[in-house]
Design an enzyme around this catalytic site. Structure first.
Site: not given
Ligand code: 5GP
Ligand code: ZN
Length: 114
Positions: A30, A93-94, A102, A87, A100
């Site tokens: 991440d 909180g997505q 985490h 999420n 994906h």
């Molecule tokens: P969400 O909030 O959708 O569950 O999580 C998205 C995650 O993707 C976040 O933890 C954020 O830091 C990560 N993220 C967003 N853009 C990028 C990116 O361009 N590269 C990487 N490696 N992680 C990303």
């Protein structure tokens, strides 16, 4: 999907620190880690949210979770454990609309989440 950041990471057109790849999945660190280890496991196929998964995706979903746990174990967290999080949409909180998982590890996590 052409404007999806995680599809681009899966294709390699946006760089990432990949830790695993096979024909169906990619795992990468991440960008904004919330624990000493924080990586994401994604299907290469674009599925926007877990609620968009179809019955035909059951095998892929199983592989997604199994790969998440085996990578956590390979990285040394089999004994101490990890947090596996999906999420979903606004209330979940997505922020990136490509399914994906985490995987967070290396510290004790709080519960319930805020
Ligand atoms: P969400 O909030 O959708 O569950 O999580 C998205 C995650 O993707 C976040 O933890 C954020 O830091 C990560 N993220 C967003 N853009 C990028 C990116 O361009 N590269 C990487 N490696 N992680 C990303
Ligand atoms: Zn996508």
């Amino acid at each position: 999907m052409s404007n999806c950041i995680f599809c681009k990471i899966a294709e390699g057109t946006i760089p990432s620190k990949k830790i695993y790849e096979d024909e169906d999945l990619v795992a990468f660190h991440d960008l904004n880690p919330q624990a000493p280890a924080h990586f994401l496991v994604i299907p290469k196929k674009h599925i926007s949210t877990i609620m968009d998964a179809q019955q035909s995706d059951i095998q892929l979903l199983g592989k997604l979770l199994y790969t998440a746990q085996s990578l956590a174990a390979k990285l040394g967290y089999e004994q101490t454990g990890a947090r596996f999080v999906i999420n979903c949409k606004d209330d979940g909180g997505q922020t990136v609309h490509h399914l994906h998982v985490h995987v967070l590890a290396g510290r004790a996590m709080d519960w319930p989440p805020g």
